[in-house]
Design a protein around this motif. Structure first.
Motif, short mmCIF file in Angstrom:
data_model
loop_
_atom_site.label_atom_id
_atom_site.label_comp_id
_atom_site.label_asym_id
_atom_site.label_seq_id
_atom_site.Cartn_x
_atom_site.Cartn_y
_atom_site.Cartn_z
N GLU A 120 1.55 -10.92 0.40
CA GLU A 120 1.25 -10.17 1.79
C GLU A 120 1.14 -8.73 1.45
N ARG A 121 1.92 -8.28 0.40
CA ARG A 121 2.19 -7.02 0.21
C ARG A 121 2.11 -6.68 -1.40
N THR A 122 1.74 -5.44 -1.83
CA THR A 122 1.80 -5.11 -3.15
C THR A 122 2.20 -3.45 -3.04
N TYR A 123 3.10 -3.01 -3.90
CA TYR A 123 3.72 -1.72 -4.04
C TYR A 123 3.23 -1.21 -5.18
N VAL A 124 2.27 -0.14 -5.17
CA VAL A 124 1.52 0.45 -6.12
C VAL A 124 1.64 1.87 -6.26
N VAL A 125 1.71 2.53 -7.57
CA VAL A 125 1.42 3.78 -7.94
C VAL A 125 -0.09 3.90 -8.50
N PRO A 126 -1.08 4.49 -8.14
CA PRO A 126 -2.33 4.14 -8.79
C PRO A 126 -2.47 4.86 -10.15
N GLY A 127 -3.42 4.44 -11.06
CA GLY A 127 -3.62 4.80 -12.30
C GLY A 127 -5.12 4.36 -12.58
N GLU A 128 -5.94 5.12 -13.37
CA GLU A 128 -7.38 5.00 -13.77
C GLU A 128 -7.33 3.94 -14.77
N SER A 129 -6.16 3.32 -15.14
CA SER A 129 -6.21 2.41 -16.03
C SER A 129 -6.36 0.77 -15.21
N TYR A 130 -6.19 0.98 -13.93
CA TYR A 130 -6.54 -0.39 -13.10
C TYR A 130 -7.26 -0.32 -11.92
N LEU A 131 -8.41 0.71 -11.97
CA LEU A 131 -9.12 0.70 -10.84
C LEU A 131 -9.88 -0.51 -10.32
N ASP A 182 -9.59 -1.63 -6.38
CA ASP A 182 -10.85 -2.00 -5.85
C ASP A 182 -10.91 -3.38 -5.17
N GLY A 183 -10.48 -4.20 -5.80
CA GLY A 183 -10.25 -5.73 -5.21
C GLY A 183 -9.14 -5.73 -4.04
N LEU A 184 -8.43 -4.62 -3.97
CA LEU A 184 -7.44 -4.56 -2.86
C LEU A 184 -8.06 -4.04 -1.66
N HIS A 185 -9.34 -3.33 -1.85
CA HIS A 185 -9.73 -2.56 -1.09
C HIS A 185 -10.44 -3.40 0.47
N ASN A 186 -10.83 -4.64 0.07
CA ASN A 186 -11.25 -5.75 1.12
C ASN A 186 -10.21 -6.79 1.20
N SER A 187 -8.95 -6.58 0.67
CA SER A 187 -8.31 -7.75 0.71
C SER A 187 -7.27 -7.93 1.97
N ILE A 202 -4.08 -8.52 1.37
CA ILE A 202 -2.83 -7.97 0.93
C ILE A 202 -2.93 -6.33 1.28
N GLU A 203 -1.58 -5.96 1.94
CA GLU A 203 -1.36 -4.81 2.22
C GLU A 203 -0.87 -3.89 1.26
N THR A 204 -1.50 -2.71 0.79
CA THR A 204 -1.29 -2.03 -0.18
C THR A 204 -0.24 -0.71 0.19
N ILE A 205 0.87 -0.93 -0.38
CA ILE A 205 1.62 0.22 -0.06
C ILE A 205 1.85 1.35 -1.09
N VAL A 206 1.13 2.39 -0.96
CA VAL A 206 1.23 3.53 -2.05
C VAL A 206 2.61 4.15 -2.02
N ILE A 264 5.50 -7.88 -5.77
CA ILE A 264 4.59 -7.60 -6.69
C ILE A 264 4.20 -5.88 -6.74
N ALA A 265 4.29 -5.27 -7.80
CA ALA A 265 4.39 -4.13 -8.06
C ALA A 265 3.15 -3.70 -9.19
N MET A 266 2.47 -2.70 -8.96
CA MET A 266 1.33 -2.20 -9.82
C MET A 266 1.52 -0.74 -10.37
N VAL A 267 1.21 -0.52 -11.41
CA VAL A 267 1.38 0.75 -12.07
C VAL A 267 0.66 0.87 -13.30
N THR A 268 0.53 2.30 -13.48
CA THR A 268 -0.39 2.51 -14.89
C THR A 268 0.32 2.46 -16.10
#
Ligand SMILES: Cc1ncc(C[n+]2csc(CCOP(=O)(O)OP(=O)(O)O)c2C)c(N)n1
Length: 551
Positions: A27-38, A42-47, A49-53, A76-80
């Motif tokens: 339901e939720r992913t915790y992210v700090v963005p990076g150009e490495s996984y754009l 982008d997939g999260l844009h219409n998902s 899944i709530e993206t917590i920046v 779920i966490a996403m980092v560069t």
């Protein structure tokens, strides 16, 4: 064309990764963005899944780790790459030592740049090799969905823990079939006939049995069933370090915490009991005081864990039952035992000690400087039954162990690897998951500033924890150790702090500074009002004397 003649839908691997996570119920992913996984972003844009920046990868990974504890599903966490991965490491260590399911996605340099020390290149397998259950790199775009399903499985199966998935920037942009890999079922174990007989006999022979519950792998219902069974049989249960709440604080079967800072009578239980049964945990370093207590191989120690290998990571074990706690409890409910008077007497003696230990100090303020005792007494009186507490590391946490009424799983979320900086991120994750529950975090002045910036995340997403900072102007725990080993040679432990209340206000929350004990009740009332009426997080900066201990 597929077999049924329809054109197969195609998507980028990054989008398929997001779709697979959504299909796994994330339901939720915790992210700090990076150009490495754009492409994943982008997939999260219409998902769904709530993206917590988040503001720091340590904060993001801690939040995901807390999410894993809250829901028994991988957070779920996403980092560069390089720097992001380095910052995220603390959350992985926590997930490893706390056995929390966590999947960390790390954007990587393009496949063809490998081994040339490209910008931010690092070696995921070397960095995370000894601190994660698996480290997988997506080298073939077509395997994107399968790798996500395998990562979720690996994080949850056996002893839960962290899994790292590396996503090379170019590979996640490739188009692949949009077909999703199904969820992989996880084995849950259960009592065998031999286990059943051994446990039944051991319980019937025992005059003073003691259950110890722990770990993160409980459901709310499993914990409630366990409590009911214990109470019906007049049996006692103690909490592993930082695992309180599974058997509620108010239960006549709950006999106290047995982690660091435990009271003496509870500590003595471990040697006195003639049958120890660990459920969801093992007699590890903290419980056994550095493998000193309960080390006699002739004593009866049962452990109930889903991972057979955990037997080797603990003190002596006489019988192991390979089962997840909920499944063990399901089987236990079928075990009808004659209740012994000796059990009831033993439980009520221990429960009496616990009630003495948890007896609240006076709520009426005394003259002079603010006191944590007064704060806890007022706080506890204000709490609803389902309140939750979170914290990181430091002596201030002892106030929660002693007085915070944790009722049910999960009502205490903290780091058993003793990691500082966990209080605010875990409170944000808890508040986002349970917006209708009172979430309190108790922080130290040192601990708070390790991830206090995540209050910005709280404000951005409407998380409303109550943050209480016990400011003793020092790294108190280390000062205590220092005084024991190097008396009167204070070195490297003193702090000059900013005004945390102003900081809270600047971050968009309510903040109040409390110096006098007389100010405590009004400050607490105002903080709770800000949470309930203004829907803001609230922070109380409590300035206490140095060296005042919970016990
Ligand atoms: C990330 C991390 N760094 C360092 C430590 C070592 N450490 C344990 S407790 C502590 C002091 C905590 O200070 P504070 O938050 O002010 O709490 P207090 O003990 O004063 O209540 C330190 C530095 C740790 N456990 N985790």
């Amino acid at each position: 064309m597929s077999e049924n003649g329809q054109a197969q839908m195609r998507k980028s691997a990054g989008h398929v990764i997001v779709d697979t996570l959504a299909a796994h119920g994330v339901e939720r992913t915790y992210v700090v963005p990076g150009e490495s996984y754009l492409d994943v972003l982008d997939g999260l844009h219409n998902s769904s899944i709530e993206t917590i920046v988040c503001r720091h990868e340590g904060g993001a990974t801690y939040m995901a780790e807390a999410d894993g504890k809250l829901h028994q599903r991988p957070g779920i966490a996403m980092v560069t790459r390089g720097p992001g991965a380095a910052n995220a490491h603390v959350g992985l260590h926590t997930a490893w030592q706390d056995s929390t399911p966590l999947v960390l996605f790390v954007g990587l340099i393009p496949f063809e740049h490998r081994e040339k020390e490209a910008f931010q290149e690092f070696d995921p397998k070397a960095w995370f090799g000894t601190g994660a259950k698996r480290v997988m790199i997506l080298d073939h775009a077509e395997r994107a969905s399968e790798i996500v399903a395998e990562a979720m499985f690996a994080a949850m199966s056996g002893r839960p823990g962290p899994v790292v998935v590396g996503l090379p920037e170019d590979i996640i942009q490739q188009e692949i079939s949009a077909e999703l890999h199904p969820e992989i079922p996880v084995a849950t174990g259960g009592m065998t006939v031999t286990d059943w007989k051994a446990l039944n006999t051991a319980l019937q022979e025992s005059e003073k049995p003691l259950f110890v519950f722990g770990g993160n792998d409980w459901s709310h219902e499993g914990a409630a069933d366990f409590t009911r069974w214990l109470e019906e049989h007049g049996l006692p249960a103690a909490a592993e370090w930082r695992c309180e709440g599974t058997v509620p604080f108010t239960s006549p079967s709950y006999v106290g915490p047995i982690g660091y800072g435990r009271p003496k009578p509870t500590y003595d239980l471990l040697e006195e009991t003639d049958l120890l049964i660990f459920v969801g945990t093992v007699p590890g370093d903290v419980i056994t005081d550095g493998f000193n207590v309960r080390q006699n191989w002739e004593k009866k120690n049962f452990i109930v864990t889903i991972d057979p290998a955990l037997r080797g990571r603990s003190g002596p074990v006489s019988h192991q039952i390979v089962a997840k706690p909920d499944v063990f409890v399901r089987d236990l409910l079928l075990m009808d035992l004659p209740v012994k008077d000796s059990w009831k007497e033993w439980t009520s003696r221990m429960r009496g000690e616990q009630e003495k230990f948890a007896q609240l100090p006076p709520a009426t303020p005394s003259a002079g400087q603010a006191k944590m005792a007064t704060m806890m007494a007022n706080l506890v009186q204000s709490l609803p039954e389902d309140a939750m507490v979170t914290f990181g590391a430091g002596e201030h946490t002892n106030w929660a162990h002693r007085y915070f009424p944790t009722n049910g799983y999960a009502s205490m979320i903290s780091a058993r690897n003793g990691s500082m900086g966990y209080s605010v991120p875990s409170a944000v994750a808890a508040s986002l998951s349970y917006p209708d529950r009172r979430v309190v975090t108790i922080a130290g002045d040192g601990e708070f500033l390790m991830n206090g910036q995540e209050l910005a995340t709280a404000a951005q997403y409407g998380a409303t924890p109550l943050v209480i900072i016990m400011d003793n102007q020092q790294y108190g725990t280390i000062r205590t150790h220092q005084e024991r080993q190097y008396p009167e040679r204070v070195s490297g432990t003193q702090l000059l702090n900013p005004d945390f209340a102003l900081m809270a206000q600047a971050f968009g929350g309510f903040g109040v500074r409390v110096e006098q004990d007389s100010e405590v009740p009004a400050a607490l009332e105002a903080a709770l009002k800000a949470i309930d009426e203004d829907k803001k997080f609230a922070l109380i900066h409590l300035i206490v004397e140095q060296g005042v201990k919970a016990y």
